[in-house]
Design an enzyme around this catalytic site. Structure first.
Site, PDB file in Angstrom:
ATOM      1  N   LYS A 129       0.815  -1.220   0.000  1.00 51.30           N
ATOM      2  CA  LYS A 129       0.000   0.000   0.000  1.00 51.30           C
ATOM      3  C   LYS A 129       0.847   1.269   0.000  1.00 51.30           C
ATOM      4  O   LYS A 129       0.493   2.251  -0.653  1.00 51.30           O
ATOM      5  CB  LYS A 129      -0.958   0.013   1.193  1.00 51.30           C
ATOM      6  CG  LYS A 129      -0.307   0.271   2.539  1.00 51.30           C
ATOM      7  CD  LYS A 129      -1.338   0.423   3.624  1.00 51.30           C
ATOM      8  CE  LYS A 129      -0.666   0.656   4.963  1.00 51.30           C
ATOM      9  NZ  LYS A 129       0.107   1.904   5.009  1.00 51.30           N
ATOM     10  N   THR A 130       1.976   1.256   0.707  1.00 49.41           N
ATOM     11  CA  THR A 130       2.834   2.448   0.735  1.00 49.41           C
ATOM     12  C   THR A 130       3.386   2.720  -0.660  1.00 49.41           C
ATOM     13  O   THR A 130       3.457   3.870  -1.105  1.00 49.41           O
ATOM     14  CB  THR A 130       3.992   2.255   1.731  1.00 49.41           C
ATOM     15  OG1 THR A 130       3.450   1.963   3.023  1.00 49.41           O
ATOM     16  CG2 THR A 130       4.852   3.502   1.816  1.00 49.41           C
ATOM     17  N   ASP A 184      -3.540   7.993   4.452  1.00 54.11           N
ATOM     18  CA  ASP A 184      -3.041   6.646   4.732  1.00 54.11           C
ATOM     19  C   ASP A 184      -3.668   6.138   6.029  1.00 54.11           C
ATOM     20  O   ASP A 184      -4.051   6.925   6.904  1.00 54.11           O
ATOM     21  CB  ASP A 184      -1.511   6.690   4.857  1.00 54.11           C
ATOM     22  CG  ASP A 184      -0.881   5.304   4.838  1.00 54.11           C
ATOM     23  OD1 ASP A 184      -1.572   4.332   4.474  1.00 54.11           O
ATOM     24  OD2 ASP A 184       0.304   5.196   5.184  1.00 54.11           O
ATOM     25  N   GLU A 185      -3.752   4.826   6.176  1.00 52.76           N
ATOM     26  CA  GLU A 185      -4.281   4.190   7.398  1.00 52.76           C
ATOM     27  C   GLU A 185      -5.633   4.795   7.789  1.00 52.76           C
ATOM     28  O   GLU A 185      -5.884   5.138   8.949  1.00 52.76           O
ATOM     29  CB  GLU A 185      -3.285   4.343   8.565  1.00 52.76           C
ATOM     30  CG  GLU A 185      -1.889   3.810   8.283  1.00 52.76           C
ATOM     31  CD  GLU A 185      -1.787   2.291   8.314  1.00 52.76           C
ATOM     32  OE1 GLU A 185      -2.842   1.631   8.382  1.00 52.76           O
ATOM     33  OE2 GLU A 185      -0.667   1.770   8.263  1.00 52.76           O
ATOM     34  N   GLN A 241      -7.226  -4.219   9.991  1.00 52.65           N
ATOM     35  CA  GLN A 241      -6.117  -3.748  10.823  1.00 52.65           C
ATOM     36  C   GLN A 241      -6.508  -2.507  11.634  1.00 52.65           C
ATOM     37  O   GLN A 241      -5.659  -1.719  12.031  1.00 52.65           O
ATOM     38  CB  GLN A 241      -4.895  -3.448   9.962  1.00 52.65           C
ATOM     39  CG  GLN A 241      -4.365  -4.676   9.237  1.00 52.65           C
ATOM     40  CD  GLN A 241      -3.070  -4.413   8.501  1.00 52.65           C
ATOM     41  OE1 GLN A 241      -2.043  -4.122   9.105  1.00 52.65           O
ATOM     42  NE2 GLN A 241      -3.113  -4.506   7.181  1.00 52.65           N
ATOM     43  N   ARG A 295       2.768  -9.517  10.748  1.00 56.36           N
ATOM     44  CA  ARG A 295       4.085  -8.872  10.816  1.00 56.36           C
ATOM     45  C   ARG A 295       5.186  -9.851  10.375  1.00 56.36           C
ATOM     46  O   ARG A 295       6.301  -9.430  10.083  1.00 56.36           O
ATOM     47  CB  ARG A 295       4.415  -8.416  12.252  1.00 56.36           C
ATOM     48  CG  ARG A 295       3.503  -7.378  12.905  1.00 56.36           C
ATOM     49  CD  ARG A 295       3.228  -6.197  12.030  1.00 56.36           C
ATOM     50  NE  ARG A 295       2.005  -6.409  11.264  1.00 56.36           N
ATOM     51  CZ  ARG A 295       1.691  -5.771  10.157  1.00 56.36           C
ATOM     52  NH1 ARG A 295       2.503  -4.885   9.642  1.00 56.36           N
ATOM     53  NH2 ARG A 295       0.550  -6.018   9.517  1.00 56.36           N
TER      54      ARG A 295
END
Length: 771
Positions: A33-34, A224-225, A255, A611
């Protein structure tokens, strides 16, 4: 020009090349996504959008910096003109520009949590309230929660539901404390973290001309997020995007883990409703590039149990990878030892670096057992979420001097430095200064700067000397950069001299820390990306740092990372250990009141699992100390929710519970409440059930589970030679191929019958010599 489009998969390409209009990118864990957000901004600039008209909001300064540098590699230095940063840093910038519209000056201070709690402590004391009833953490939390819901002091005091809650909590004066706290912050020309969002909403609500200015300024807004935004952040971004409707939000509802600090998952779940289903372009990034297939599928098997979620199917083309390891320990101390042993073995066998490994836990208090165990086997580690560099006393002392030099209305900074180093100004005199200021309806600096009018004697002379010092510092602000001013203040204030004269180990460390702060300021000044090199600009940067933005103290980054799962969001490691998988710990007993709470805990577990890149290990203890009492623990329901095809039982200790614990365990079993039909921890039924389910799913018995011989006892290996047959508790039987002796360090290369060749450190490995 870099060709970045050809390296994208089809959904990523759609997201990057989307034109105008609302865009929601649902980005599964590890889906890049980044990268997509970065390249979308680069694409917009290539298509002719002015970088000054792009607003990109992130949750850490580190993420913003990394994105900016990536964009710069594609489009060049134009990337420096993007309005990019955290919500707090971007809105602080807007507030400094527009401060006078809401009654502040542009050099307002930003209070950190310690400053806010110090002020609240003073208010509680001044009001004559019992600080055991009005615990500062609780008071701070209630006021923070109100601000995040955009409830100001007046609205708070007028809300009967809130007042009834305060009364039930035996803290009926919270509203009055909140009102006084807000007044004192305003009079000190200071905002706390929550104010940066609250006051931006006030600014845009009460000054439509200013709102209109920024609505037209920002042609594209990217967030973002998005699943972690609260109502305050949501409303600001919605207002800013109202004119052009070019809003791009990136997030993953699976998330969303920050409800405790106000994040509202409904923001992402209802994005289509807000902008119209027919208008919103939805792109799903479902391919995971980070983790092995076993880890991805295990995570999917967990998160699909949540009812409140956006539909997606995360998959990967990566290797199958190892099954998820499960460690059962008798106590929290043994859990620490077993995890440290596992890490040591992984380092030896797989040539892992320390920084490839992370231990994740639900609460900070769990770190102790792992710290002790890692120290015993000489494995370096770092704790994320410990004492921040900028929270150390000597750093806060100098920062307070810098803050008061920039803003003489900052009462919290003043209280910290007025008698530092000691000038003979006692608490009674300081209290008198504030009384005088209140009686004359002036700020504290007005009294200090004209002290001869109010206080005589030795104390008056000492205060006068302090005032002259601050006035001399102020004269430098417009003439010198941040480093020159700070270096002068550190020396002229006496802070450096006092620390230098303390020849203890602790004193030396504090002196070096202050020098490191000055180094950081010099680095800020020398950074060509910082146009404003003033002290005020540096202070804003520091005040908005998060723990994730800080550097390692000693420059040694090769350390095992210990952190809470919340702190691990956005990070990745080759090997991950998720520890403390027990009921009432994870899921937390505080998150079992509703389905929404439990689903948030399950999302937290999903974040923890994802993670891991290569290896994932879960562990739980049969008992641990809680508030000084030994508690029998029950395995987490989340363990039973993982599809057993992705678990292995190699590390489960299959022996029955020790006899001396049986009576306690039986009582516990009889009294335990229903946990989705999960067997209790003390009996072996949980272990056997999980092993049976694994065998059924895999069509085999649990693999790699060597049961040690009945007479197993570690042998003295000082006389071990090549050719000897040995037994290892985990790897089973094998033959020593060779020995490698380097000083006191002795290694053995052993060919095991079931797992192949392993190199073991003899001072650590427990081997039984068979022949």
């Amino acid at each position: 020009m870099i060709d970045y489009i050809s390296g994208l998969n089809e959904p990523q390409r759609q997201a990057v090349m989307h034109g105008n209009g609302p865009l929601m990118i649902i980005a599964g864990a590890g889906s890049g996504k980044t990268r997509v957000l970065t390249y979308r901004i680069a694409y917009l600039i290539e298509q002719g959008v002015d970088p000054f008209r792009i607003l990109a909001l992130t949750f850490t300064n580190k993420a913003a910096g990394e994105m900016r540098h990536r964009i710069e590699r594609v489009v060049g230095t134009d990337a420096r003109n993007i309005w990019m940063g955290t919500f707090h840093s971007v809105f602080a910038k807007i507030l400094r520009i527009e401060a006078r519209a809401i009654g502040y000056t542009s050099n307002f201070s930003i209070y950190d949590t310690d400053d806010s709690k110090s002020l609240l402590r003073s208010i509680v004391k001044e009001m004559g309230l019992d600080d055991k009833t009005y615990r500062i953490n609780s008071v701070f939390s209630r006021i923070s929660g109100a601000k995040n819901r955009l409830i100001g002091p007046e609205d708070y005091l007028a809300n009967t539901v809130i007042l009834a809650d305060d009364l039930a909590a035996r803290m009926p004066e919270i509203g009055r404390i909140y009102k006084e706290y807000a007044r004192r912050c305003f009079s000190a020309n200071a905002m706390d973290f929550d104010d940066l969002l609250f006051n931006t909403n006030v600014l845009f609500r009460d000054h439509l001309d200013i709102l209109n200015k920024y609505q037209h300024k920002f042609q594209h807004v990217l967030v973002d997020e998005f699943q972690d935004t609260n109502i305050s952040q949501y409303l600001i971004t919605r207002k800013l995007a109202a004119v052009h409707q070019n809003i791009c939000v990136v997030g993953d509802d699976a998330q969303s883990i920050y409800a405790f600090r106000g994040a509202d998952i409904e923001n992402i779940l209802n994005f289509q409703r807000d902008y119209g289903k027919e208008n919103v372009k939805i792109v799903k990034l479902e391919q995971n590039y980070r983790s092995t297939n076993n880890i991805v599928q295990a995570a999917n098997s967990i998160i699909r149990r949540n009812k409140n979620q956006l539909e997606k199917n995360v998959f990967t083309d990566n290797e199958e990878g190892s099954l998820i390891d499960l460690i059962k320990a008798s106590s929290d101390n043994e859990e620490g030892r077993l995890i440290a042993t596992s890490i040591f073995e992984a380092k030896m066998q797989d040539n892992l670096a320390n920084n490839d490994v992370a231990i994740l836990y639900r609460t900070n208090a769990q770190s102790r057992a792992f710290e002790e165990a890692l120290r015993k086997v000489s494995i370096k580690y770092r704790i994320i979420g410990g004492l921040s560099f900028y929270q150390r006393k000597e750093i806060k002392d100098l920062i307070a001097y810098l803050r008061f030099t920039v803003n003489q209305q900052d009462e919290e900074a003043f209280k910290r430095i007025i008698n530092l180093p000691k000038r003979g100004i006692g608490d009674t005199t300081i209290a008198k200064l504030f009384v005088v200021a209140a009686e004359h309806s002036v700020g504290i600096w007005e009294v200090v700067a004209n002290i001869s009018k109010y206080v005589a004697g030795r104390a008056g002379l000492a205060i006068e000397g302090f005032a002259h010092l601050i006035k001399s510092f102020k004269l430098m602000l417009d003439k010198k950069d941040a480093y020159d001013v700070a270096a002068h203040i550190a020396k002229a204030s006496g802070i450096l001299k006092e620390l230098y004269e303390d020849k203890t180990v602790e004193g030396l460390a504090r002196y070096e820390n202050v020098q490191e702060l000055l180094n950081a300021i010099k680095e800020f000044v020398d950074n060509p990306e910082n146009d404003d090199k003033s002290l005020g600009s540096f202070l804003q940067t520091v005040s908005l740092l998060t723990t994730a933005d800080e550097k390692e103290d000693d420059g040694d980054n090769d350390k095992v990372t210990l952190m809470t799962i919340h702190a691990a969001k956005g990070l990745e490691f080759k090997n991950v250990y998720i520890v403390g998988m027990e009921e009432d710990l994870f899921p937390s007993q505080m998150m079992l009141e509703s389905r929404e709470d439990l689903e948030e805990e399950r999302r937290l577990f999903y974040v923890a699992i994802t993670r891991a890149e290569k290896r994932l290990t879960l562990s739980f203890a049969e008992s641990r100390y809680n508030y000084g009492r030994l508690k029998v623990c029950e395995p987490s329901r989340f363990l039973m929710e993982i599809d057993p095809r992705f678990l292995k039982m190699a590390r489960m200790r299959m022996e029955a519970a020790r006899p001396e614990r049986n009576s306690d365990i039986n009582n516990f079993e009889r009294n335990s409440r229903d946990r989705n039909d999960m067997p209790s921890a003390g009996s072996m039924s949980f272990v056997k059930t999980l092993a049976q389910r694994t065998a059924q799913k895999q069509g085999t018995q649990p693999t790699g589970n060597h049961v040690p011989s009945a007479d197993f006892a570690p042998s003295d290996t000082s006389g071990l030679t090549a050719g000897m047959r040995v037994e290892h508790m985990k790897f089973g039987f094998g033959k020593v191929k060779s020995l490698d002796i380097n000083g006191t360090e002795r290694k053995a290369v052993i060919q095991f019958e079931t797992v192949g060749e392993k190199t073991l450190l003899l001072s650590f490995a427990k081997l039984r010599i068979v022949e």
